[in-house]
Scaffold this motif. Structure first.
Motif, PDB file in Angstrom:
ATOM      1  N   ALA A 120      48.494  41.214  41.902  1.00  0.00           N
ATOM      2  CA  ALA A 120      47.203  40.580  42.173  1.00  0.00           C
ATOM      3  C   ALA A 120      46.953  40.557  43.675  1.00  0.00           C
ATOM      4  CB  ALA A 120      47.181  39.170  41.607  1.00  0.00           C
ATOM      5  N   SER A 121      46.066  41.415  44.129  1.00  0.00           N
ATOM      6  CA  SER A 121      45.732  41.495  45.549  1.00  0.00           C
ATOM      7  C   SER A 121      44.475  40.693  45.826  1.00  0.00           C
ATOM      8  CB  SER A 121      45.506  42.955  45.935  1.00  0.00           C
ATOM      9  OG  SER A 121      46.644  43.732  45.682  1.00  0.00           O
ATOM     10  N   GLY A 122      44.530  39.910  46.875  1.00  0.00           N
ATOM     11  CA  GLY A 122      43.390  39.062  47.201  1.00  0.00           C
ATOM     12  C   GLY A 122      43.832  37.619  47.262  1.00  0.00           C
ATOM     13  N   SER A 123      43.406  36.946  48.292  1.00  0.00           N
ATOM     14  CA  SER A 123      43.906  35.591  48.530  1.00  0.00           C
ATOM     15  C   SER A 123      43.574  34.616  47.410  1.00  0.00           C
ATOM     16  CB  SER A 123      43.364  35.072  49.862  1.00  0.00           C
ATOM     17  OG  SER A 123      41.950  35.068  49.866  1.00  0.00           O
ATOM     18  N   ILE A 124      42.497  34.883  46.666  1.00  0.00           N
ATOM     19  CA  ILE A 124      42.113  33.916  45.638  1.00  0.00           C
ATOM     20  C   ILE A 124      43.182  33.777  44.574  1.00  0.00           C
ATOM     21  CG2 ILE A 124      39.660  34.416  46.008  1.00  0.00           C
ATOM     22  CD1 ILE A 124      39.683  35.720  43.199  1.00  0.00           C
ATOM     23  N   PHE A 125      43.935  34.818  44.337  1.00  0.00           N
ATOM     24  CA  PHE A 125      44.928  34.744  43.268  1.00  0.00           C
ATOM     25  C   PHE A 125      46.120  33.891  43.649  1.00  0.00           C
ATOM     26  CE2 PHE A 125      42.548  37.349  40.675  1.00  0.00           C
ATOM     27  CZ  PHE A 125      42.180  38.509  41.296  1.00  0.00           C
ATOM     28  N   ARG A 126      46.272  33.595  44.930  1.00  0.00           N
ATOM     29  CA  ARG A 126      47.352  32.712  45.358  1.00  0.00           C
ATOM     30  C   ARG A 126      46.937  31.245  45.237  1.00  0.00           C
ATOM     31  NH1 ARG A 126      51.266  35.247  48.136  1.00  0.00           N
ATOM     32  NH2 ARG A 126      51.853  33.380  49.288  1.00  0.00           N
ATOM     33  N   SER A 138      38.538  34.600  35.909  1.00  0.00           N
ATOM     34  CA  SER A 138      37.524  34.943  36.890  1.00  0.00           C
ATOM     35  C   SER A 138      36.788  36.180  36.402  1.00  0.00           C
ATOM     36  CB  SER A 138      38.195  35.236  38.239  1.00  0.00           C
ATOM     37  OG  SER A 138      38.896  36.464  38.183  1.00  0.00           O
ATOM     38  N   ARG A 139      35.867  36.661  37.253  1.00  0.00           N
ATOM     39  CA  ARG A 139      35.114  37.859  36.868  1.00  0.00           C
ATOM     40  C   ARG A 139      35.876  39.141  37.206  1.00  0.00           C
ATOM     41  NH1 ARG A 139      32.161  39.937  41.385  1.00  0.00           N
ATOM     42  NH2 ARG A 139      32.261  38.587  43.228  1.00  0.00           N
TER      43      ARG A 139
END
Length: 116
Positions: free
Chosen positions: A24-30, A103-104
């Motif tokens: 999962a790349s992208g800060s939101i997934f953290r 999420s979308r």
């Protein structure tokens, strides 16, 4: 860049095991709880396992005791795993990871086929 990449699926005999991974790349997934979802042929997508930021887990009754979700947030890329044991033909589906609630953003999924 926000991206989900699932891998690890395949063809396995009933009673076998597979380990799925989700990069999962992208800060939101953290920042969110994560989950594994699946979509059997001709059916709606369903949540089968979830893991909270604090590490607590929840499972659908159909997979409880057979599947284990885990996550690794120490690496630069958030990775979520699904260890699947004692697989049954009814576990056949495309498996996806996403936040919980979803999420979308969806990846391509990974196909799991349980058949003799």
């Amino acid at each position: 860049q926000v991206q989900l990449v699932e891998s690890g699926g395949g063809l396995v005999q009933p009673g076998g095991s597979l380990r799925l991974s989700c990069a999962a790349s992208g800060s939101i997934f953290r920042l969110y709880d994560m989950g594994w979802y699946r979509q059997p042929p001709g059916k709606q997508r369903e949540l089968v396992a979830a893991i909270a930021l604090g590490g607590s887990t929840n499972y659908a009754d159909s997979v409880k005791g057979r599947f284990t979700i885990s996550r690794d947030r120490d690496k630069a890329q958030n990775t979520v795993y699904l260890q699947m044991n004692s697989l049954k033909p009814e576990d056949t589906a495309v498996y996806y990871c996403n936040t919980n609630p979803q999420s979308r953003y969806w990846g391509q999924g990974t196909q799991v086929t349980v058949s003799s």
